[in-house]
Motif scaffolding. Structure first.
Motif, PDB file in Angstrom:
ATOM      1  N   UNK A 409      24.239  29.278  18.745  1.00 49.91           N
ATOM      2  CA  UNK A 409      23.881  27.856  18.688  1.00 49.91           C
ATOM      3  C   UNK A 409      22.563  27.595  19.387  1.00 49.91           C
ATOM      4  N   UNK A 410      22.355  28.241  20.537  1.00 44.52           N
ATOM      5  CA  UNK A 410      21.121  28.037  21.292  1.00 44.52           C
ATOM      6  C   UNK A 410      19.920  28.595  20.539  1.00 44.52           C
ATOM      7  N   UNK A 411      20.041  29.819  20.020  1.00 46.57           N
ATOM      8  CA  UNK A 411      18.920  30.431  19.307  1.00 46.57           C
ATOM      9  C   UNK A 411      18.572  29.628  18.057  1.00 46.57           C
ATOM     10  N   UNK A 473      17.077  39.988  15.841  1.00 43.05           N
ATOM     11  CA  UNK A 473      17.071  38.838  16.755  1.00 43.05           C
ATOM     12  C   UNK A 473      16.005  39.010  17.833  1.00 43.05           C
ATOM     13  N   UNK A 474      15.079  38.037  17.964  1.00 44.12           N
ATOM     14  CA  UNK A 474      14.043  38.128  18.996  1.00 44.12           C
ATOM     15  C   UNK A 474      14.547  37.601  20.346  1.00 44.12           C
ATOM     16  N   UNK A 475      13.825  37.947  21.399  1.00 42.83           N
ATOM     17  CA  UNK A 475      14.126  37.396  22.718  1.00 42.83           C
ATOM     18  C   UNK A 475      13.375  36.075  22.885  1.00 42.83           C
ATOM     19  N   UNK A 482       7.676  25.477  21.549  1.00 44.93           N
ATOM     20  CA  UNK A 482       6.443  25.555  20.773  1.00 44.93           C
ATOM     21  C   UNK A 482       5.944  27.000  20.682  1.00 44.93           C
ATOM     22  N   UNK A 483       6.050  27.773  21.780  1.00 42.76           N
ATOM     23  CA  UNK A 483       5.644  29.183  21.774  1.00 42.76           C
ATOM     24  C   UNK A 483       6.545  30.005  20.855  1.00 42.76           C
ATOM     25  N   UNK A 484       7.838  29.758  20.920  1.00 45.33           N
ATOM     26  CA  UNK A 484       8.791  30.508  20.086  1.00 45.33           C
ATOM     27  C   UNK A 484       8.503  30.277  18.620  1.00 45.33           C
ATOM     28  N   UNK A 485       8.346  29.019  18.238  1.00 44.89           N
ATOM     29  CA  UNK A 485       8.180  28.693  16.831  1.00 44.89           C
ATOM     30  C   UNK A 485       6.805  29.103  16.296  1.00 44.89           C
TER      31      UNK A 485
END
Length: 489
Positions: A409-411, A473-475, A482-485
């Protein structure tokens, strides 16, 4: 608006609360903050303000967990009182998933058009009505109607709460606060198991309505998600909401600019075409989110939790309701540990550990049931296998809670780009509930066919989960949304 002007306005906002405790008439600026209460606005420390908001919306997942746990301690009572067959009760148990699928379909669009708070309000009302209908039911059709209504609310809650928490939490607390969602689900289950030991099923349904009855007024005391406000172009509301969440003395200019930059493409282009979904920045996070959400349910966890009392009876445990309650308590403790570990160990590592441990536990349970089916009930092997299956089930619940319960859910909330979050989040949540429906609908039937075979199927699915997490799955620990996306570009 300059930093000095923001500071001056924030000081003006604080004074009436600190000195008179009442709303200060501020024209349009005051009306933009009416979605918040005085309680939220006087919270000056960032973590305190965010934690308060998380605790309010956590009432939704508590309702979610109570709905999932309700069918376990009430099975014999409802079947006896209303004269249902096992198949009819299986339909009742699984209809929560059907309602949740309908809620999931609507959840993303509701959350996008009327906001995270508005969608939670919409979710809470049918939930309360559903519990009341179950409490007064005198035939199966009333039970089904109430379960569908409650399931609809749960479907909306299951998408909206993790998204809201991810969008309001600072990056250093996002993992721990995001895990509160699953912690609240386990608390809801434990409460259903606990009260189910002492109260009759109708009264248990009345108790089930309480979390959402508290959530409805609680929503007036928290701000809307600043990222949603920014996406909708409500700049003043967005900055005011973020300032409340981060504290009135905090400089939010850098975070404001980051959020504005990330939502700028969304405000220019309202829809994403199928052709554009072929870009890696869209299809890869969508694939990871959907994959995790489906594999979470293919572990069989809801089949185990929905019908844990029956499973323990099949294993030869005499006090099955007490054993079920024990599992609920252990699940809460294990999820609480995950909440503490989330921002320390990282999401990916916890997922791998959780998947491997779940696989081993399910293999142990399958072996115990296989052996038990071939030995006499009077032999020492039968009681030994009963203990082994109980230990394996508890180990599975602990292992699942250490990662697979909270992290998908968090990811999902972290990696989905804001431009497709509404649609993609709805699809991922829908598929999660669709698989959950299939698991809960077939669990009782599979257990009647072969307990060992049932857990062998679940163990096989966990083997696939290990491979998926390792490969794709990435860390996301320690990175802003914003960095993740942007990393998927």
């Amino acid at each position: 608006m300059s930093r000095l002007e923001v500071a001056e306005e924030n000081e003006d906002l604080r004074k009436p609360f600190l000195h008179t405790g009442s709303w200060y008439k501020m024209g349009s600026r005051q009306s933009s903050l009416m979605g918040m209460t005085s309680s939220a606005q006087i919270l000056r420390d960032s973590s305190v303000s965010v934690v308060f908001c998380v605790l309010v919306v956590a009432l939704g997942p508590i309702q979610f967990g109570f709905t999932c746990g309700y069918s376990s301690p009430t099975e014999s009572g409802i079947i006896s009182d209303l004269g249902l067959s096992l198949s009819q009760y299986s339909i009742f148990g699984s209809l929560a998933n059907v309602g949740a699928m309908l809620g999931a379909i609507a959840s993303g669009q509701i959350a996008e058009y009327i906001g995270r708070k508005g969608s939670l309000m919409i979710a809470a009302i049918p939930n309360v009505i559903g519990w009341v209908v179950i409490a007064i039911a005198n035939e199966a059709s009333f039970l089904y109607m109430g379960r569908l209504l409650g399931g609809f609310g749960v479907g909306v809650i299951s998408y909206t709460v993790p998204v809201y928490i991810a969008e309001i939490a600072p990056q250093n607390l996002r993992g721990s606060l995001g895990a509160v969602n699953q912690l609240s689900v386990t608390i809801g289950m434990m409460l259903a198991y606990l009260f189910g030991v002492f109260v009759q099923w109708r009264m248990l349904a009345v108790i089930g309505a309480l979390p959402c009855l508290l959530l409805i007024p609680g929503l007036f005391f928290i701000p809307e998600s600043p990222r949603w406000l920014a996406k909708m172009g409500l700049t003043e509301d967005f900055e005011a909401s973020l300032q409340v969440l981060r504290g009135f003395e905090t400089d939010i200019s850098v975070e404001v600019n980051d959020i504005k930059s990330s939502v700028a493409p969304t405000t220019k282009r309202k829809t994403i075409s199928i052709a554009q979904l072929r870009r890696k920045r869209y299809w890869f996070p969508l694939m990871v989110g959907i994959g995790l959400m489906m594999l979470q349910q293919l572990s069989g966890i809801n089949g185990v939790l929905f019908y844990s009392t029956t499973i323990f009876e099949d294993a030869g445990v005499s006090s099955s309701n007490v054993a079920t309650l024990g599992v609920g308590v252990i699940q809460v403790v294990a999820t609480a540990v995950t909440t503490w570990l989330m921002d320390k160990a990282g999401r990916r590592l916890l997922l791998i550990i959780s998947s491997c441990s779940s696989f081993i536990s399910l293999v142990v349970v399958a072996i115990a049931f296989y052996v038990q089916s071939y030995v006499s009930e009077d032999s020492s092997w039968h009681s030994t296998m009963a203990i082994m299956s109980l230990v394996g089930l508890v180990a599975f619940v602990v292992a699942f809670s250490l990662g697979l319960g909270a992290i998908p859910w968090l990811i999902m909330a972290e990696i989905l780009p804001v431009s497709i979050k509404g649609l993609a989040g709805s699809v991922a949540t829908l598929l999660n509930w669709l698989v959950s429906f299939a698991v809960t609908m077939t669990a009782n039937l599979l257990l009647n066919w072969s307990s060992g075979g049932t857990f062998t199927i679940y163990a096989t699915m966990m083997g696939l989960t290990i491979a998926f997490v390792t490969l794709f799955v990435p860390e996301t620990k320690g990175r802003t949304l914003e960095e993740i996306q942007s990393s998927f570009r």
